[in-house]
Design a protein around this motif. Sequence first.
Motif, PDB file in Angstrom:
ATOM      1  N   SER A  17     -15.073  29.641  10.485  1.00 18.12           N
ATOM      2  CA  SER A  17     -13.911  29.968  11.309  1.00 18.12           C
ATOM      3  C   SER A  17     -12.698  30.264  10.438  1.00 18.12           C
ATOM      4  O   SER A  17     -12.580  29.748   9.326  1.00 18.12           O
ATOM      5  CB  SER A  17     -13.567  28.797  12.238  1.00 18.12           C
ATOM      6  OG  SER A  17     -14.623  28.512  13.127  1.00 18.12           O
ATOM      7  N   ARG A  19      -8.256  31.238  11.178  1.00 17.57           N
ATOM      8  CA  ARG A  19      -7.169  31.485  12.124  1.00 17.57           C
ATOM      9  C   ARG A  19      -6.151  32.398  11.455  1.00 17.57           C
ATOM     10  O   ARG A  19      -5.554  32.032  10.449  1.00 17.57           O
ATOM     11  CB  ARG A  19      -6.497  30.188  12.545  1.00 17.57           C
ATOM     12  CG  ARG A  19      -5.478  30.370  13.676  1.00 17.57           C
ATOM     13  CD  ARG A  19      -4.625  29.154  13.842  1.00 17.57           C
ATOM     14  NE  ARG A  19      -3.877  29.150  15.096  1.00 17.57           N
ATOM     15  CZ  ARG A  19      -2.750  28.481  15.274  1.00 17.57           C
ATOM     16  NH1 ARG A  19      -2.240  27.770  14.282  1.00 17.57           N
ATOM     17  NH2 ARG A  19      -2.130  28.522  16.445  1.00 17.57           N
ATOM     18  N   TYR A  59     -10.822  41.679  24.995  1.00 17.41           N
ATOM     19  CA  TYR A  59     -11.531  41.622  23.712  1.00 17.41           C
ATOM     20  C   TYR A  59     -12.555  42.741  23.613  1.00 17.41           C
ATOM     21  O   TYR A  59     -13.130  43.175  24.608  1.00 17.41           O
ATOM     22  CB  TYR A  59     -12.255  40.282  23.579  1.00 17.41           C
ATOM     23  CG  TYR A  59     -11.337  39.088  23.601  1.00 17.41           C
ATOM     24  CD1 TYR A  59     -11.052  38.426  24.792  1.00 17.41           C
ATOM     25  CD2 TYR A  59     -10.733  38.637  22.426  1.00 17.41           C
ATOM     26  CE1 TYR A  59     -10.187  37.345  24.817  1.00 17.41           C
ATOM     27  CE2 TYR A  59      -9.869  37.556  22.446  1.00 17.41           C
ATOM     28  CZ  TYR A  59      -9.606  36.916  23.642  1.00 17.41           C
ATOM     29  OH  TYR A  59      -8.745  35.849  23.657  1.00 17.41           O
ATOM     30  N   VAL A  63     -16.637  40.893  19.756  1.00 11.54           N
ATOM     31  CA  VAL A  63     -16.027  39.607  19.410  1.00 11.54           C
ATOM     32  C   VAL A  63     -15.872  38.692  20.614  1.00 11.54           C
ATOM     33  O   VAL A  63     -15.440  37.540  20.470  1.00 11.54           O
ATOM     34  CB  VAL A  63     -14.655  39.806  18.740  1.00 11.54           C
ATOM     35  CG1 VAL A  63     -14.770  40.749  17.544  1.00 11.54           C
ATOM     36  CG2 VAL A  63     -13.609  40.302  19.719  1.00 11.54           C
ATOM     37  N   ARG A  66     -16.177  34.749  20.844  1.00 12.71           N
ATOM     38  CA  ARG A  66     -16.029  34.173  19.508  1.00 12.71           C
ATOM     39  C   ARG A  66     -14.574  34.155  19.037  1.00 12.71           C
ATOM     40  O   ARG A  66     -14.182  33.255  18.290  1.00 12.71           O
ATOM     41  CB  ARG A  66     -16.865  34.973  18.502  1.00 12.71           C
ATOM     42  CG  ARG A  66     -18.345  34.988  18.806  1.00 12.71           C
ATOM     43  CD  ARG A  66     -19.150  35.640  17.678  1.00 12.71           C
ATOM     44  NE  ARG A  66     -18.795  37.051  17.476  1.00 12.71           N
ATOM     45  CZ  ARG A  66     -18.313  37.537  16.328  1.00 12.71           C
ATOM     46  NH1 ARG A  66     -18.127  36.740  15.287  1.00 12.71           N
ATOM     47  NH2 ARG A  66     -18.017  38.834  16.213  1.00 12.71           N
ATOM     48  N   PHE A  67     -13.801  35.150  19.434  1.00 20.99           N
ATOM     49  CA  PHE A  67     -12.409  35.259  19.017  1.00 20.99           C
ATOM     50  C   PHE A  67     -11.488  34.916  20.186  1.00 20.99           C
ATOM     51  O   PHE A  67     -11.804  35.209  21.348  1.00 20.99           O
ATOM     52  CB  PHE A  67     -12.092  36.686  18.559  1.00 20.99           C
ATOM     53  CG  PHE A  67     -12.723  37.100  17.258  1.00 20.99           C
ATOM     54  CD1 PHE A  67     -13.706  36.337  16.634  1.00 20.99           C
ATOM     55  CD2 PHE A  67     -12.326  38.276  16.645  1.00 20.99           C
ATOM     56  CE1 PHE A  67     -14.290  36.732  15.443  1.00 20.99           C
ATOM     57  CE2 PHE A  67     -12.890  38.693  15.451  1.00 20.99           C
ATOM     58  CZ  PHE A  67     -13.872  37.924  14.858  1.00 20.99           C
ATOM     59  N   LEU A  80      -4.905  34.829  15.940  1.00 21.37           N
ATOM     60  CA  LEU A  80      -6.283  35.188  16.266  1.00 21.37           C
ATOM     61  C   LEU A  80      -7.188  34.099  15.710  1.00 21.37           C
ATOM     62  O   LEU A  80      -7.337  33.967  14.494  1.00 21.37           O
ATOM     63  CB  LEU A  80      -6.672  36.547  15.682  1.00 21.37           C
ATOM     64  CG  LEU A  80      -8.051  37.054  16.102  1.00 21.37           C
ATOM     65  CD1 LEU A  80      -8.076  37.385  17.600  1.00 21.37           C
ATOM     66  CD2 LEU A  80      -8.461  38.282  15.292  1.00 21.37           C
ATOM     67  N   GLN A  81      -7.762  33.297  16.592  1.00 26.64           N
ATOM     68  CA  GLN A  81      -8.732  32.282  16.200  1.00 26.64           C
ATOM     69  C   GLN A  81     -10.097  32.946  16.197  1.00 26.64           C
ATOM     70  O   GLN A  81     -10.538  33.482  17.218  1.00 26.64           O
ATOM     71  CB  GLN A  81      -8.703  31.110  17.181  1.00 26.64           C
ATOM     72  CG  GLN A  81      -9.732  30.034  16.877  1.00 26.64           C
ATOM     73  CD  GLN A  81      -9.444  29.306  15.585  1.00 26.64           C
ATOM     74  OE1 GLN A  81      -8.312  28.945  15.294  1.00 26.64           O
ATOM     75  NE2 GLN A  81     -10.490  29.069  14.792  1.00 26.64           N
ATOM     76  N   MET A  82     -10.760  32.880  15.055  1.00 25.95           N
ATOM     77  CA  MET A  82     -12.061  33.526  14.898  1.00 25.95           C
ATOM     78  C   MET A  82     -13.103  32.473  14.582  1.00 25.95           C
ATOM     79  O   MET A  82     -13.007  31.789  13.562  1.00 25.95           O
ATOM     80  CB  MET A  82     -12.003  34.579  13.782  1.00 25.95           C
ATOM     81  CG  MET A  82     -10.901  35.604  13.964  1.00 25.95           C
ATOM     82  SD  MET A  82     -10.956  36.942  12.755  1.00 25.95           S
ATOM     83  CE  MET A  82     -10.676  36.019  11.247  1.00 25.95           C
ATOM     84  N   ASP A  89     -17.999  41.063  10.685  1.00 24.27           N
ATOM     85  CA  ASP A  89     -16.576  40.862  10.958  1.00 24.27           C
ATOM     86  C   ASP A  89     -15.722  41.125   9.716  1.00 24.27           C
ATOM     87  O   ASP A  89     -14.484  41.110   9.799  1.00 24.27           O
ATOM     88  CB  ASP A  89     -16.311  39.441  11.452  1.00 24.27           C
ATOM     89  CG  ASP A  89     -16.966  39.147  12.787  1.00 24.27           C
ATOM     90  OD1 ASP A  89     -17.522  38.047  12.935  1.00 24.27           O
ATOM     91  OD2 ASP A  89     -16.916  40.023  13.673  1.00 24.27           O
ATOM     92  N   TYR A  93      -7.647  42.824   8.635  1.00 21.38           N
ATOM     93  CA  TYR A  93      -7.148  42.588   9.984  1.00 21.38           C
ATOM     94  C   TYR A  93      -5.639  42.819  10.036  1.00 21.38           C
ATOM     95  O   TYR A  93      -4.900  42.361   9.157  1.00 21.38           O
ATOM     96  CB  TYR A  93      -7.494  41.176  10.437  1.00 21.38           C
ATOM     97  CG  TYR A  93      -8.942  41.019  10.819  1.00 21.38           C
ATOM     98  CD1 TYR A  93      -9.941  41.040   9.850  1.00 21.38           C
ATOM     99  CD2 TYR A  93      -9.326  40.887  12.149  1.00 21.38           C
ATOM    100  CE1 TYR A  93     -11.281  40.929  10.197  1.00 21.38           C
ATOM    101  CE2 TYR A  93     -10.664  40.767  12.508  1.00 21.38           C
ATOM    102  CZ  TYR A  93     -11.630  40.787  11.528  1.00 21.38           C
ATOM    103  OH  TYR A  93     -12.966  40.677  11.876  1.00 21.38           O
TER     104      TYR A  93
END
Length: 114
Positions: A17, A19, A59, A63, A66-67, A80-82, A89, A93
């Motif tokens: 993950s 962020r 979205y 993604v 997941r995002f 953006l929490q990924m 991916d 960004y």
Amino acid sequence: QVQLVESGGGLVQPGGSLRLSCATSRSIFNINAMGWYRQAPGNERELVAGITRYGSTKYADSVKGRFTISRDNSKNTVYLQMNSLKPEDTAVYYCNTQPSALTWGQGTQVTVSS
């Protein structure tokens, strides 16, 4: 003109993950929609997530689930929490209005690799 500064990228293993944060130089309260975009080598920049001033989100199919995009108007910041990151991916960004109307920032590199 609003300046955009993205941060939070890095190298992460598949399944990990990150962020991302996007700090803006002035209030985004009156900006209707903000978005996170990404551009992988050889590909065009694509929108991955968008959020309106009222909190409605959308979205890209790739993604979804997941995002998570969020915004804090009091901090002039978009996040953006990924989660569950995949090698596909991997990209630079960026954030911008949605649709994009501001000068692009430098972006933040996300690399997903074992």
